[in-house]
Design a protein around this motif. Structure first.
Motif, PDB file in Angstrom:
ATOM      1  N   GLY A 292       0.722  -1.249  -0.084  1.00  0.00           N
ATOM      2  CA  GLY A 292      -0.042  -0.040   0.036  1.00  0.00           C
ATOM      3  C   GLY A 292       0.814   1.243   0.070  1.00  0.00           C
ATOM      4  O   GLY A 292       0.291   2.582   0.109  1.00  0.00           O
ATOM      5  N   GLY A 293       2.003   1.073   0.142  1.00  0.00           N
ATOM      6  CA  GLY A 293       3.142   2.183   0.008  1.00  0.00           C
ATOM      7  C   GLY A 293       2.776   3.163  -1.368  1.00  0.00           C
ATOM      8  O   GLY A 293       2.326   2.715  -2.319  1.00  0.00           O
ATOM      9  N   LEU A 294       3.016   4.521  -1.104  1.00  0.00           N
ATOM     10  CA  LEU A 294       2.575   5.548  -2.046  1.00  0.00           C
ATOM     11  C   LEU A 294       3.760   5.849  -3.149  1.00  0.00           C
ATOM     12  O   LEU A 294       4.962   5.802  -2.611  1.00  0.00           O
ATOM     13  N   ILE A 295       3.333   5.981  -4.635  1.00  0.00           N
ATOM     14  CA  ILE A 295       4.283   6.409  -5.197  1.00  0.00           C
ATOM     15  C   ILE A 295       4.000   7.627  -6.196  1.00  0.00           C
ATOM     16  O   ILE A 295       2.853   7.666  -6.470  1.00  0.00           O
ATOM     17  N   VAL A 296       4.759   8.852  -5.888  1.00  0.00           N
ATOM     18  CA  VAL A 296       4.374  10.008  -6.872  1.00  0.00           C
ATOM     19  C   VAL A 296       5.475   9.976  -7.944  1.00  0.00           C
ATOM     20  O   VAL A 296       6.631  10.238  -7.771  1.00  0.00           O
ATOM     21  N   PHE A 297       5.077   9.811  -8.965  1.00  0.00           N
ATOM     22  CA  PHE A 297       5.959   9.881 -10.603  1.00  0.00           C
ATOM     23  C   PHE A 297       5.406  10.645 -11.190  1.00  0.00           C
ATOM     24  O   PHE A 297       4.346  10.953 -11.761  1.00  0.00           O
ATOM     25  N   THR A 298       6.519  11.633 -11.595  1.00  0.00           N
ATOM     26  CA  THR A 298       6.501  12.724 -12.696  1.00  0.00           C
ATOM     27  C   THR A 298       6.684  12.081 -14.107  1.00  0.00           C
ATOM     28  O   THR A 298       7.841  11.717 -14.375  1.00  0.00           O
ATOM     29  N   LEU A 299       5.635  12.012 -14.731  1.00  0.00           N
ATOM     30  CA  LEU A 299       5.792  11.697 -16.390  1.00  0.00           C
ATOM     31  C   LEU A 299       6.315  12.826 -17.059  1.00  0.00           C
ATOM     32  O   LEU A 299       5.439  13.587 -17.423  1.00  0.00           O
ATOM     33  N   LYS A 300       7.607  12.781 -17.701  1.00  0.00           N
ATOM     34  CA  LYS A 300       7.928  13.815 -18.625  1.00  0.00           C
ATOM     35  C   LYS A 300       7.738  13.622 -20.032  1.00  0.00           C
ATOM     36  O   LYS A 300       7.802  12.655 -20.478  1.00  0.00           O
ATOM     37  N   ALA A 301       6.891  14.463 -20.451  1.00  0.00           N
ATOM     38  CA  ALA A 301       6.309  14.264 -21.791  1.00  0.00           C
ATOM     39  C   ALA A 301       7.066  15.049 -22.840  1.00  0.00           C
ATOM     40  O   ALA A 301       6.459  15.276 -24.038  1.00  0.00           O
ATOM     41  N   ALA A 302       8.129  15.603 -22.385  1.00  0.00           N
ATOM     42  CA  ALA A 302       8.753  16.409 -23.579  1.00  0.00           C
ATOM     43  C   ALA A 302       9.305  15.573 -24.789  1.00  0.00           C
ATOM     44  O   ALA A 302       9.550  14.532 -24.776  1.00  0.00           O
ATOM     45  N   LEU A 311      -0.929  11.171 -24.595  1.00  0.00           N
ATOM     46  CA  LEU A 311      -1.837  10.068 -24.067  1.00  0.00           C
ATOM     47  C   LEU A 311      -1.300   8.939 -24.360  1.00  0.00           C
ATOM     48  O   LEU A 311      -1.263   8.017 -23.567  1.00  0.00           O
ATOM     49  N   ALA A 312      -0.552   8.603 -25.355  1.00  0.00           N
ATOM     50  CA  ALA A 312       0.078   7.287 -25.898  1.00  0.00           C
ATOM     51  C   ALA A 312       1.099   6.751 -24.989  1.00  0.00           C
ATOM     52  O   ALA A 312       1.025   5.930 -24.367  1.00  0.00           O
ATOM     53  N   LEU A 313       1.941   7.910 -24.421  1.00  0.00           N
ATOM     54  CA  LEU A 313       3.082   7.691 -23.723  1.00  0.00           C
ATOM     55  C   LEU A 313       2.447   7.377 -22.184  1.00  0.00           C
ATOM     56  O   LEU A 313       2.776   6.385 -21.516  1.00  0.00           O
ATOM     57  N   ILE A 314       1.371   8.094 -21.890  1.00  0.00           N
ATOM     58  CA  ILE A 314       0.683   7.834 -20.490  1.00  0.00           C
ATOM     59  C   ILE A 314      -0.028   6.674 -20.471  1.00  0.00           C
ATOM     60  O   ILE A 314       0.189   5.870 -19.307  1.00  0.00           O
ATOM     61  N   ARG A 315      -0.576   6.214 -21.508  1.00  0.00           N
ATOM     62  CA  ARG A 315      -1.208   4.709 -21.605  1.00  0.00           C
ATOM     63  C   ARG A 315      -0.281   3.567 -21.296  1.00  0.00           C
ATOM     64  O   ARG A 315      -0.521   2.831 -20.576  1.00  0.00           O
ATOM     65  N   GLN A 339       5.344  20.430 -19.441  1.00  0.00           N
ATOM     66  CA  GLN A 339       4.818  19.618 -20.240  1.00  0.00           C
ATOM     67  C   GLN A 339       4.997  18.109 -19.502  1.00  0.00           C
ATOM     68  O   GLN A 339       6.071  17.363 -20.217  1.00  0.00           O
ATOM     69  N   GLU A 340       4.509  17.771 -18.510  1.00  0.00           N
ATOM     70  CA  GLU A 340       4.797  16.774 -17.794  1.00  0.00           C
ATOM     71  C   GLU A 340       3.459  16.374 -16.927  1.00  0.00           C
ATOM     72  O   GLU A 340       2.467  17.311 -16.626  1.00  0.00           O
ATOM     73  N   PHE A 341       3.465  15.222 -16.298  1.00  0.00           N
ATOM     74  CA  PHE A 341       2.212  14.664 -15.776  1.00  0.00           C
ATOM     75  C   PHE A 341       2.489  14.291 -14.355  1.00  0.00           C
ATOM     76  O   PHE A 341       3.699  13.587 -14.481  1.00  0.00           O
ATOM     77  N   THR A 342       1.713  14.335 -13.483  1.00  0.00           N
ATOM     78  CA  THR A 342       1.875  13.700 -12.014  1.00  0.00           C
ATOM     79  C   THR A 342       1.030  12.242 -12.055  1.00  0.00           C
ATOM     80  O   THR A 342      -0.134  12.666 -11.945  1.00  0.00           O
TER      81      THR A 342
END
Length: 351
Positions: A292-302, A311-315, A339-342
């Motif tokens: 149940g540990g938490l992960i916070v991940f920044t997905l860099k979309a540059a 969206l393809a990268l996130i999928r 240009q990134e998502f959390t």
């Protein structure tokens, strides 16, 4: 205005794609308001929670009461607006009332002060509301949000979770005057956003931070009473030397390993570069998290040039993470993201 009228906020970084984002949501544009807001007709509000393209919107609100006007030129605006809000929403059972300007970053404070004065007057008129503080809201209960600007007044009821933020417009201002880096504001906002979906981690929780240099996020976590094991081949800011609660390991993330399963309560990754490479390290090291540990991940979309590319990268990232035993909690574009998502995950029990 009809209940089909909505305010949808599209962050400035995605403004060039606004027409195709709105088209993908089935939204008919009516007018731009403030800086980032689009007043639209929305055939099916469910798309705001079900469509992938909603990820490019940072906040939304049904416009159940609208007053197109220029408040700055109107005598008695606050009293007239407050009476109108009372008539429309006084018996609707809102948990709270919060107001804000349509252009929160504007250099002139007129509309920020106007929003504050309007809230004060409405609260004098309203029956008692159970919640007074923004972060004390129940994420799933309806709140009355009101936005005011040179185009007029726009109000509606929406739960913070559905609207995608506790504040009007979704934005939480974070002071960064003495911060080590912009990243400190990013993790502060991420933890604030996470309140929409689950309780805070307890003070003293142990974080593993990958790619920590120069230490903006590290400092923010330490300031919140967490312990941090930070890993990076580059040095941390000298202000973090001998900081209580910090263990710094100078070296490549790909050669780091944890001592034992369940060593960490949470994992944070804001590493630059190919997000697929970063996520592989996150998955590998997630075995060091408690169940149940938490992960916070920044997905860099540059480098992803269109919303569909992003969206393809996130999928792909989601599919890999889920197949590797992680469970997606939420995903969003934060105010302090570029240009990134959390993406927020938890380690599934048994993995």
């Amino acid at each position: 205005m009809s209940h089909a009228s909505w305010l949808i906020r599209i962050p400035d970084v995605f403004a060039p794609f606004a027409p195709q984002i709105l088209a993908g949501l089935g939204a008919t544009p009516r007018k731009m308001l403030g800086g980032d807001y689009h007043l639209v007709e929305l055939a099916d509000p469910a798309v705001l929670s079900e469509s992938e393209r909603a990820l490019f919107t940072s906040w939304n609100l049904p416009v159940e009461h609208g007053w197109p006007c220029c408040p700055q030129k109107m005598d008695g605006f606050v009293e007239k607006a407050a009476q109108g809000i009372l008539k429309k929403f006084g018996d609707r059972g809102a948990q709270a009332l919060f107001t804000g300007p349509l252009l929160p970053g504007a250099p002139h404070p007129f509309y920020k002060h106007l929003a504050t004065n309007l809230r004060g007057r409405v609260l004098q008129l309203f029956p008692s509301l159970p919640v007074a503080e923004v972060e004390a809201q129940d994420p799933s209960a309806p709140t009355l949000f009101c936005l005011v600007g040179k185009e007029g007044l726009f109000c509606g009821m929406r739960s913070p979770r559905e609207a995608n933020g506790f504040y009007p417009g979704g934005t939480k201002f974070i002071r960064q005057a003495a911060a080590i880096s912009r990243a400190g504001a990013k993790i502060a906002e991420a933890l604030h956003y996470l309140k929409l979906h689950q309780p805070d981690l307890p003070a003293g929780a142990h974080w593993l931070e990958l790619g920590a240099s120069p230490g903006g996020m590290t400092a923010e976590l330490l300031d919140r009473g967490f312990r941090v094991t930070a890993v990076d081949k580059a040095a941390l800011d000298p202000r973090l030397d001998r900081a209580p609660g910090l263990t710094f390991i100078r070296g490549d993330v790909d050669t780091f390993n944890f001592k034992s399963d369940g060593e960490f309560d949470a994992l944070l990754c804001d590493m630059n570069g190919d997000p697929r490479v970063s996520l592989r390290q996150v998955v590998r090291l997630s075995a060091g998290l408690k169940a149940g540990g938490l992960i916070v991940f920044t997905l860099k979309a540059a480098g992803a040039d269109t919303p569909e590319d992003m969206l393809a990268l996130i999928r792909a990232a989601e599919a890999y993470a889920v197949a590797s035993g992680l469970t997606l909690i939420a995903k969003t574009h934060l105010t302090y993201n570029r240009q990134e998502f959390t993406l927020f995950f938890e380690r599934a029990p048994g993995h």
